[in-house]
Enzyme design. Structure first.
Site, PDB file in Angstrom:
ATOM      1  N   LYS A 205      12.196 139.784  70.443  1.00  0.00           N
ATOM      2  CA  LYS A 205      12.415 140.558  69.360  1.00  0.00           C
ATOM      3  C   LYS A 205      12.214 141.941  69.507  1.00  0.00           C
ATOM      4  CE  LYS A 205      13.393 136.809  66.779  1.00  0.00           C
ATOM      5  NZ  LYS A 205      14.336 136.629  65.897  1.00  0.00           N
TER       6      LYS A 205
ATOM      7  N   LYS B 170      14.340 133.478  75.646  1.00  0.00           N
ATOM      8  CA  LYS B 170      15.694 133.546  75.433  1.00  0.00           C
ATOM      9  C   LYS B 170      16.079 134.686  74.485  1.00  0.00           C
ATOM     10  CE  LYS B 170      17.417 130.986  71.870  1.00  0.00           C
ATOM     11  NZ  LYS B 170      17.311 131.964  70.764  1.00  0.00           N
TER      12      LYS B 170
ATOM     13  N   ASP C  64      18.281 136.168  71.734  1.00  0.00           N
ATOM     14  CA  ASP C  64      18.569 135.844  70.319  1.00  0.00           C
ATOM     15  C   ASP C  64      20.243 135.669  70.376  1.00  0.00           C
ATOM     16  OD1 ASP C  64      18.019 135.028  67.781  1.00  0.00           O
ATOM     17  OD2 ASP C  64      16.468 136.658  67.488  1.00  0.00           O
ATOM     18  N   GLU C  65      20.400 134.892  69.242  1.00  0.00           N
ATOM     19  CA  GLU C  65      21.856 134.364  69.005  1.00  0.00           C
ATOM     20  C   GLU C  65      22.941 135.378  69.263  1.00  0.00           C
ATOM     21  OE1 GLU C  65      19.677 133.671  66.782  1.00  0.00           O
ATOM     22  OE2 GLU C  65      20.394 134.616  65.059  1.00  0.00           O
TER      23      GLU C  65
ATOM     24  N   HIS D 245      22.109 126.828  71.065  1.00  0.00           N
ATOM     25  CA  HIS D 245      21.759 127.366  69.945  1.00  0.00           C
ATOM     26  C   HIS D 245      23.002 126.905  68.758  1.00  0.00           C
ATOM     27  CE1 HIS D 245      20.544 130.128  66.882  1.00  0.00           C
ATOM     28  NE2 HIS D 245      19.517 130.692  67.448  1.00  0.00           N
ATOM     29  N   ARG D 246      22.503 126.802  67.606  1.00  0.00           N
ATOM     30  CA  ARG D 246      23.327 126.254  66.342  1.00  0.00           C
ATOM     31  C   ARG D 246      23.512 127.289  65.586  1.00  0.00           C
ATOM     32  NH1 ARG D 246      19.679 122.335  62.513  1.00  0.00           N
ATOM     33  NH2 ARG D 246      17.958 123.908  62.501  1.00  0.00           N
TER      34      ARG D 246
ATOM     35  N   LYS E 186      10.857 128.740  58.935  1.00  0.00           N
ATOM     36  CA  LYS E 186      11.462 129.727  57.982  1.00  0.00           C
ATOM     37  C   LYS E 186      12.820 129.049  57.637  1.00  0.00           C
ATOM     38  CE  LYS E 186      13.807 132.934  60.839  1.00  0.00           C
ATOM     39  NZ  LYS E 186      13.934 134.212  61.709  1.00  0.00           N
TER      40      LYS E 186
HETATM   41  C1  RUB Z   1      13.889 132.627  65.656  1.00  0.00           C
HETATM   42  C2  RUB Z   1      15.151 132.528  65.174  1.00  0.00           C
HETATM   43  C3  RUB Z   1      16.370 131.780  65.904  1.00  0.00           C
HETATM   44  C4  RUB Z   1      16.111 130.523  64.751  1.00  0.00           C
HETATM   45  C5  RUB Z   1      17.360 129.868  64.187  1.00  0.00           C
HETATM   46  O1  RUB Z   1      13.103 133.594  65.275  1.00  0.00           O
HETATM   47  O2  RUB Z   1      15.704 133.792  64.335  1.00  0.00           O
HETATM   48  O3  RUB Z   1      17.471 132.043  66.023  1.00  0.00           O
HETATM   49  O4  RUB Z   1      15.371 129.495  65.412  1.00  0.00           O
HETATM   50  O5  RUB Z   1      17.380 128.523  63.542  1.00  0.00           O
HETATM   51  P1  RUB Z   1      11.778 133.731  64.787  1.00  0.00           P
HETATM   52  P2  RUB Z   1      17.403 127.090  63.922  1.00  0.00           P
HETATM   53  O6  RUB Z   1      10.799 132.878  65.634  1.00  0.00           O
HETATM   54  O7  RUB Z   1      11.336 135.199  64.572  1.00  0.00           O
HETATM   55  O8  RUB Z   1      11.809 133.113  63.378  1.00  0.00           O
HETATM   56  O9  RUB Z   1      16.601 126.983  65.232  1.00  0.00           O
HETATM   57  O10 RUB Z   1      16.959 126.284  62.741  1.00  0.00           O
HETATM   58  O11 RUB Z   1      18.926 127.026  64.463  1.00  0.00           O
END
Ligand code: RUB
Length: 404
Positions: free
Chosen positions: A138, A164, A166-167, A253-254, A293
Site C-alpha cells: 500500500k 503481493k 494490489d489488483e 485475485h477476484r 471490510k
Molecule cells: C486489501 C485489498 C484487497 C481485498 C480484496 O487491502 O484491498 O484487494 O482483499 O477483497 P487492505 P477480496 O488489507 O488494506 O484492506 O479478498 O474479498 O476479494
C-alpha cells in the site's frame, strides 16, 4: 448422460420448472419459437435437459450434454451455463449456484500445479502447518519501483510470507513491472539473508489476452517466484494461459466478483469461481474474510474454503486467501474458525502499524504464532510488543466502521 450440471436459483412469475425449460432451450438447441431448421433432426446430443426442480426453494438443475462444449474452452462454457439466461425478460432473477463436471470434462484441465502443499514447500511451513501471512503493498498505486521494493524489504524482514501487488497495479508508467520485479526480488533476497525465511512476491501480470503469455514470460525471466492474476477482469482463460505456460505458483485475485456474486437472487455464486479456479489451476484464491471490510457471510465463506480444500477429482487443494480490512486482531477469529490452511493478508493492517511496515509484518506473524501455540492474542501480546501495539490500535476482531 455425461453432462455439465448447473444448479440455478430462479425467481419468475412462471413456475420454476417452466423457467428452467426456457433456460435449457435458450442455452442449447431452442429459441423463442419453433424453427424449421430443426425439423427431422435429432439434436438430443446437444440438447440441455431439466433434471431436477424444487418449486418451493426456487431451484433447478439443468444437465448440459458434454458434446455441447468445445474442448478446453472456458469462455464457451460460461457462454452456455452463464450466458443469455441472465437477460431473459421472462426470468426476473436467476443465479448460477454451482457447477458439477463429468470426468470427460474434468480431464481436460490440469488443476493446481502447487496447491497448498506446494506453496508451503516453498516457504518451508509444511511441517509446522502454520497459516501464511501476507501483505498487499500500500498505497495500491503511486509508488515507483524503488519505493515499492523498499516497502517489500520492510515487510519481508518483518517475517511476512507473501507480498503481493494490489489488483490495480500492473505495468503502469509510474511503476513498470520489469523494473519493479527485480528490485522487489532483490529486496526479498536481502531480507532472506537476515531472517532466513523465504518470501513469495505475487507480481500482478494481469493484462489483455494478446499480452498475458508474454507478460508472464517477462516476469519469469526477471526472477518472479509467484504470479498474480485478476481472474474476473482478465477472464478465466488468462488463468489457463498462466497455468499452461508458466512454472510458477499462481495467486488468484477476484476483483469485480461482487458485481456477479453479491446479489443473493441473481448473478453467479462465488462457489462457481472457486471450482473454475481449482479446475484450471490457481494455487491461492481470495474467498473473503469473517472479520474484514468486504461483504461476506460466515457460513458461505466456510463453504468456499471447503470447496477449495476438500477432495475433488484428485486435484490439489487451493490455499484460501482471507483479505480485505484484516489486521492482527482479526487473526484469532479467522484461524479459529477456518483452520491453519489459510493465507491471511493485510494491507492497511501491516503498513498502518504505528511503528511502520516491519512492525506490522511482525505483529501479523506474532498473531499467527499465538494461534499455533494455542494461546490467546492478548496473552501472547504480553511478550510481543508489535502485536501489543497493533491490538491497542485496532482492537480484536472486526472493525465496525472502516471508512469513517
Ligand atoms: C486489501 C485489498 C484487497 C481485498 C480484496 O487491502 O484491498 O484487494 O482483499 O477483497 P487492505 P477480496 O488489507 O488494506 O484492506 O479478498 O474479498 O476479494
Amino acid at each position: 448422460m455425461d453432462a455439465v450440471r448447473a444448479t440455478y436459483y430462479i425467481e419468475s412469475s412462471f413456475p420454476v420448472k417452466r423457467c428452467a425449460e426456457i433456460i435449457a432451450m435458450e442455452e442449447s438447441t431452442g429459441t423463442w419459437t419453433e424453427v424449421h431448421t430443426t425439423e427431422g433432426k435429432d439434436l438430443d446430443f446437444v440438447t440441455a435437459k431439466v433434471e431436477d426442480v424444487d418449486e418451493i426453494r426456487g431451484k433447478a438443475v439443468i444437465a448440459y450434454p458434454v458434446d455441447l462444449f468445445e474442448v478446453r474452452n472456458i469462455p464457451q462454457l460460461l457462454s452456455v451455463v452463464a450466458g443469455n439466461l441472465f437477460g431473459l425478460s421472462d426470468v426476473a432473477n436467476v443465479r448460477l449456484l454451482d457447477l458439477e463436471f463429468p470426468n470427460e470434462f474434468i480431464s481436460q484441465f490440469r488443476g493446481p500445479a502447487f496447491g497448498i502443499d506446494g506453496v508451503r514447500d516453498y516457504i518451508g511451513t509444511k511441517e509446522d502447518g502454520r497459516p501464511h501471512v501476507g501483505t498487499i503493498i500500500k498505497p495500491k498505486v503511486g509508488l515507483n519501483p524503488e519505493e515499492t521494493a523498499a516497502v517489500a524489504y520492510e515487510a519481508a524482514s518483518g517475517g511476512i510470507d507473501l507480498i503481493k501487488d494490489d489488483e490495480t497495479l500492473c505495468d503502469q508508467r509510474f511503476c513498470p513491472m520489469a523494473e519493479r520485479l527485480p528490485l522487489v526480488m532483490d529486496a526479498i533476497d536481502r531480507a532472506l539473508s537476515e531472517v532466513e525465511e523465504r518470501t513469495l512476491y505475487a507480481v500482478n501480470v494481469t493484462t489483455g489476452a494478446d499480452e498475458i503469455a508474454e507478460r508472464a514470460d517477462i516476469a519469469e525471466e526477471n526472477g518472479a517466484n509467484m504470479l498474480m492474476i485478476d481472474v474476473i477482469t482478465a477472464g478465466f482463460d488468462a488463468l489457463k494461459v498462466l497455468r499452461e505456460n508458466c512454472s510458477l505458483p499462481i495467486h488468484v485475485h477476484r476483483t469485480m466478483h461482487g458485481a456477479l456474486t453479491r446479489n443473493p437472487a441473481h448473478g453467479i455464486a462465488m462457489d462457481v469461481f472457486c471450482r473454475l479456479t481449482r479446475l484450471i489451476g490457481g494455487d491461492q484464491l481470495h474467498v473473503g474474510t469473517l472479520t474484514g471490510k468486504m461483504e461476506g457471510e460466515e457460513t458461505n465463506i466456510l463453504h468456499l474454503d471447503s470447496i477449495l480444500k476438500e477432495e475433488w477429482h484428485g486435484f490439489k487443494p487451493v490455499f484460501p486467501v482471507s483479505s480485505g480490512g484484516l489486521h492482527p486482531g482479526c487473526v484469532e477469529e479467522e484461524i479459529g474458525k477456518r483452520g491453519m490452511d489459510l493465507v491471511l493478508q493485510a494491507g492497511g493492517g501491516v503498513h498502518g502499524h504505528p511503528y511502520g511496515t516491519k512492525a506490522g509484518a511482525r505483529a501479523m506473524r506474532q498473531a499467527a504464532e499465538a494461534m499455533a501455540l494455542g494461546v490467546g492474542l492478548e496473552a501472547h501480546a504480553a511478550g510481543a510488543p508489535e502485536l501489543s501495539r497493533a491490538l491497542e490500535t485496532w482492537g480484536i476482531g472486526k472493525i465496525e466502521n472502516y471508512y469513517r
